[in-house]
Design a protein around this motif. Structure first.
Motif, PDB file in Angstrom:
ATOM      1  N   GLU A  37       0.828  -1.211   0.000  1.00  0.00           N
ATOM      2  CA  GLU A  37       0.000   0.000   0.000  1.00  0.00           C
ATOM      3  C   GLU A  37       0.863   1.263   0.000  1.00  0.00           C
ATOM      4  OE1 GLU A  37      -2.119  -3.440   1.752  1.00  0.00           O
ATOM      5  OE2 GLU A  37      -0.186  -2.508   2.220  1.00  0.00           O
ATOM      6  N   ALA A  40       2.528   1.703  -3.443  1.00  0.00           N
ATOM      7  CA  ALA A  40       1.566   2.230  -4.417  1.00  0.00           C
ATOM      8  C   ALA A  40       1.334   3.722  -4.188  1.00  0.00           C
ATOM      9  CB  ALA A  40       0.252   1.464  -4.335  1.00  0.00           C
ATOM     10  N   ARG A  41       1.241   4.131  -2.934  1.00  0.00           N
ATOM     11  CA  ARG A  41       1.051   5.553  -2.627  1.00  0.00           C
ATOM     12  C   ARG A  41       2.262   6.367  -3.055  1.00  0.00           C
ATOM     13  NH1 ARG A  41      -1.357  10.133  -2.774  1.00  0.00           N
ATOM     14  NH2 ARG A  41      -0.802  11.535  -1.093  1.00  0.00           N
ATOM     15  N   GLU A  43       4.349   5.669  -5.511  1.00  0.00           N
ATOM     16  CA  GLU A  43       4.317   5.743  -6.977  1.00  0.00           C
ATOM     17  C   GLU A  43       3.315   6.793  -7.446  1.00  0.00           C
ATOM     18  OE1 GLU A  43       3.863   2.005  -8.974  1.00  0.00           O
ATOM     19  OE2 GLU A  43       5.716   1.199  -8.149  1.00  0.00           O
ATOM     20  N   GLU A  44       2.201   6.892  -6.750  1.00  0.00           N
ATOM     21  CA  GLU A  44       1.181   7.894  -7.075  1.00  0.00           C
ATOM     22  C   GLU A  44       1.679   9.299  -6.740  1.00  0.00           C
ATOM     23  OE1 GLU A  44      -2.767   9.008  -4.628  1.00  0.00           O
ATOM     24  OE2 GLU A  44      -2.794   6.985  -5.476  1.00  0.00           O
ATOM     25  N   LEU A  45       2.274   9.451  -5.571  1.00  0.00           N
ATOM     26  CA  LEU A  45       2.718  10.747  -5.069  1.00  0.00           C
ATOM     27  C   LEU A  45       3.858  11.339  -5.890  1.00  0.00           C
ATOM     28  CD1 LEU A  45       2.120  12.628  -2.643  1.00  0.00           C
ATOM     29  CD2 LEU A  45       3.889  11.388  -1.386  1.00  0.00           C
ATOM     30  N   LYS A  47       4.499  11.115  -8.943  1.00  0.00           N
ATOM     31  CA  LYS A  47       4.031  11.619 -10.238  1.00  0.00           C
ATOM     32  C   LYS A  47       3.646  13.094 -10.187  1.00  0.00           C
ATOM     33  CE  LYS A  47       2.213   7.196 -11.823  1.00  0.00           C
ATOM     34  NZ  LYS A  47       0.981   6.450 -12.148  1.00  0.00           N
ATOM     35  N   ASP A  48       3.320  13.598  -8.987  1.00  0.00           N
ATOM     36  CA  ASP A  48       2.926  14.996  -8.822  1.00  0.00           C
ATOM     37  C   ASP A  48       4.117  15.939  -8.663  1.00  0.00           C
ATOM     38  OD1 ASP A  48       0.241  14.339  -9.005  1.00  0.00           O
ATOM     39  OD2 ASP A  48       0.003  14.114  -6.836  1.00  0.00           O
ATOM     40  N   TRP A  80      11.250  15.674  -4.125  1.00  0.00           N
ATOM     41  CA  TRP A  80      10.825  14.317  -3.792  1.00  0.00           C
ATOM     42  C   TRP A  80      11.472  13.859  -2.488  1.00  0.00           C
ATOM     43  CZ3 TRP A  80       7.318  11.090  -3.558  1.00  0.00           C
ATOM     44  CH2 TRP A  80       7.540   9.720  -3.376  1.00  0.00           C
ATOM     45  N   HIS A  86       6.845  10.864   1.848  1.00  0.00           N
ATOM     46  CA  HIS A  86       7.998  10.064   1.434  1.00  0.00           C
ATOM     47  C   HIS A  86       8.940   9.862   2.622  1.00  0.00           C
ATOM     48  CE1 HIS A  86      11.801   9.718  -1.257  1.00  0.00           C
ATOM     49  NE2 HIS A  86      11.295   8.524  -1.033  1.00  0.00           N
TER      50      HIS A  86
END
Length: 120
Positions: A37, A40-41, A43-45, A47-48, A80, A86
């Motif tokens: 989980e 996945a978060r 990888e999503e984060l 991208k922003d 990042w 992170h």
């Protein structure tokens, strides 16, 4: 990047240098509660983050994982690195998920790619 869609894997394309890479090599512990989980978060984060270019990931049968993040410039990589979620994930990684890891950051000076043409 992790691909759960069934689409064939492809590496992140070559970019016009210079840009930066963060190469994160890991060996995980048996305790992986919450890892999927959180991964996945992340990888999503990421991208922003302005200047994030993409990510490649590979896992060997022996347990070595390698993730390569591509960033347009040092500022994008710094953003990042300093992201609060992170940073929290990093703490969990050291406390629970990673037996060991290594991070290499490099400025890319040359980049090229190849894709075989398909018959058709």
């Amino acid at each position: 990047m992790s691909d759960h869609s069934g689409v064939p894997a492809a590496p992140v394309p070559a970019f016009e240098p210079p840009y930066y890479v963060a190469v994160f090599s890991t060996v995980r512990t048996p305790e992986q509660g919450g890892y999927s989980e959180t991964n996945a978060r992340m990888e999503e984060l990421v991208k922003d983050v302005p200047g994030f270019l993409g990510m490649d990931h590979a896992q060997t049968p022996g347990g070595l994982g390698i993730t390569v993040g591509y960033f347009r410039d040092a500022d994008a990589l710094a953003e990042w690195r300093s992201d609060a979620e992170h940073r929290a994930a990093q703490k969990c990684g050291r406390a629970e998920w990673y037996q060991s890891y290594t991070l290499h950051v490099a400025k890319v000076e040359r980049s090229h790619g190849f894709t075989r043409a398909t018959a058709g």
